[in-house]
Design an enzyme around this catalytic site. Sequence first.
Site, PDB file in Angstrom:
ATOM      1  N   SER A  28      -2.375  -1.868  14.972  1.00 50.42           N
ATOM      2  CA  SER A  28      -2.917  -0.946  13.978  1.00 50.42           C
ATOM      3  C   SER A  28      -1.824  -0.006  13.508  1.00 50.42           C
ATOM      4  O   SER A  28      -0.852   0.246  14.216  1.00 50.42           O
ATOM      5  CB  SER A  28      -4.079  -0.145  14.575  1.00 50.42           C
ATOM      6  OG  SER A  28      -3.626   0.609  15.677  1.00 50.42           O
TER       7      SER A  28
ATOM      8  N   GLN B 228       4.623  10.965   2.315  1.00 49.69           N
ATOM      9  CA  GLN B 228       4.037   9.951   3.196  1.00 49.69           C
ATOM     10  C   GLN B 228       4.496  10.187   4.621  1.00 49.69           C
ATOM     11  O   GLN B 228       5.664  10.491   4.877  1.00 49.69           O
ATOM     12  CB  GLN B 228       4.441   8.545   2.750  1.00 49.69           C
ATOM     13  CG  GLN B 228       3.859   7.450   3.614  1.00 49.69           C
ATOM     14  CD  GLN B 228       4.182   6.058   3.089  1.00 49.69           C
ATOM     15  OE1 GLN B 228       4.737   5.930   1.999  1.00 49.69           O
ATOM     16  NE2 GLN B 228       3.835   5.053   3.836  1.00 49.69           N
TER      17      GLN B 228
ATOM     18  N   ASP C 280       4.723   3.125  -3.691  1.00 44.25           N
ATOM     19  CA  ASP C 280       4.908   2.640  -2.322  1.00 44.25           C
ATOM     20  C   ASP C 280       6.118   1.730  -2.181  1.00 44.25           C
ATOM     21  O   ASP C 280       6.388   1.226  -1.094  1.00 44.25           O
ATOM     22  CB  ASP C 280       3.645   1.903  -1.855  1.00 44.25           C
ATOM     23  CG  ASP C 280       3.551   1.823  -0.339  1.00 44.25           C
ATOM     24  OD1 ASP C 280       3.926   2.806   0.319  1.00 44.25           O
ATOM     25  OD2 ASP C 280       3.124   0.785   0.171  1.00 44.25           O
TER      26      ASP C 280
END
Length: 594
Positions: free
Chosen positions: A520, A573, A498
């Site tokens: 969020s 991703q 990551d």
Amino acid sequence: MERPSTPPRRIMDTSLLQVTPEHVKQIEINRLKAKAAQRQREQEASSSSSINTNNKRNLVPTPAGHGSPTAPVASSSKPLKRDSRLGTYFEYDLSKMVNTKGGFLVDEGSKVDEDLRRKEKEREKQRDVHNLDLPMYLDPALNPKCQECQTMDIDPTFLKVFKCRVCKTCQNEKPEKYSLLTKTECKLDYLLTDPELRDQELLPHLLKANPHKSTYANMMLFLRCQVEEFAWKKWGSPEVLDAEYERRAAEKKTKKNKKFEQSLKDLRRRTKEGVWQRRKDEEHKHIFSQVQTIRGSFGKQVCHEYSLNQVEHEQISTSLEVEQIEVNLFRSKSLWLPLRARGVFGGQVISQALVSATNCVDSVFALHCYFLTSASPATPIVYSVERLRDGKSYVTRSVKAVQNGQIIFIMLCSFQKPEIWQPTHQWTMPEVPPPEQCQDEEVTYARERSRSPIAIKHAKVHHVSEDGTATYMYWMKARDVPQYEAPFQKCILAYISDMHFISTAFRIMGLKTGGTGPDSLSMTVSALLLVNDFDAGDWLLYEIDCPRAGSGRAVVHGRMFTRDGKLVAVTSQEGVVRANIRGPPEGKKLQTKL
């Protein structure tokens, strides 16, 4: 011839010389007065300077008017007055005080003495009645006999108090009839009341001093046979008494259990309130700086304390460590919030979830995870592992990360037994300078990367190929990592995956990372770990590109190679990538894109 005398003899009447009682009394009074006067004259004649027969001064008190230096001096001054500044005071008679042995002296001695005297008189009165000897008759038929053995050696106390003729021997041989019961035993075993036990005509009793303390009330003793006879008459039969006793015992037990349940319920409520209060107290409270003007009328406030307190651990093992709560339940021990980030570092959440899943199975093959919202570093994350499938070659696990009662992350991972005999294929590793010739990232990000467990070097920054594909390449490795087994090496690799991943899309589009965004965050991450024989403590080349970005989202792909060119992992991703640009008015409807 009678010889004459001078003066001539007088003839007196002898009856006049008789002494009367009044004369004797007066003579005695005069004698005592003369003796007292003689003693006074002797005392005045004697002095302290006079010498006795032993050449010593007499041991007598020195008069006040004497000239001796040791004579008392008559003081003409008045007695000293009490200082008024000391305030008022009370005089107590300490001889009447009673020590309570608790740090106090109370003036209640008379009351205590009266109680003791009353109890002692009551026992003395009964002892006087008991100590009266029984009359003995010459005729044996007139003397009382024991009702058990017909002997005349009966116990006078039992006869006078309980009107029961029994001897000492029969008392000892038959305790089920002639033993003595206390008032408490009569109330508990035979369910009798205080008024019934205090009635001397119904149940005669014997008074004795309380063995626990003399100041307590006298102990009342009852004869067992008389108590049982009265109890059978009151309740009807022993069976009815037993039934009533069991009913009361069950009712008492029910009340006790109900009270215990209520106290346990209150304890649980207080415990929950205490845990909730501790969690609320441990939550971070933002302390913002002054408003800083950015552009025009816009401004921002930064919570420096919040970002500075969350420091990345120097050891990668500490960042990945989780605590096992149950068989399939784990909890994070530390969380890291990077600078300019909205939540906890995603690689740490992925790696900790992978560690939780690895603790349930063997080595990992592939994983797919989804970030539902950002996580706060102030509260630990709980990882719940669900066993979906256990096959011969593949095992599937599902991990849910929960924080503050809300699911923030979901991961689906697959584990496989290695099949090294199968054929292999991979892309070639791009040509990049070795890590020894590349620039360390700590030079640029000294504040953030100085304590990081991951070392990063720039291999190629914004490398554009012939077909126009922009690629970023980094050398990465875990610092000071021992030779762990393959499962833990893959968890470290998940942590590294990551690093600079979704931020590559920002760099390719020329956007600034760490901008404002929604509360969020939706993001999917996929990783395919291909091999087991690699070392996360050695340099790994991370090649990242972004094939597509738009509508506030971007997709990035990554490949990780060892120094000898072996492809060990493939990552992908999809994340939120937004520019700080205002959208159209809310009234205008836009076409939804999936």
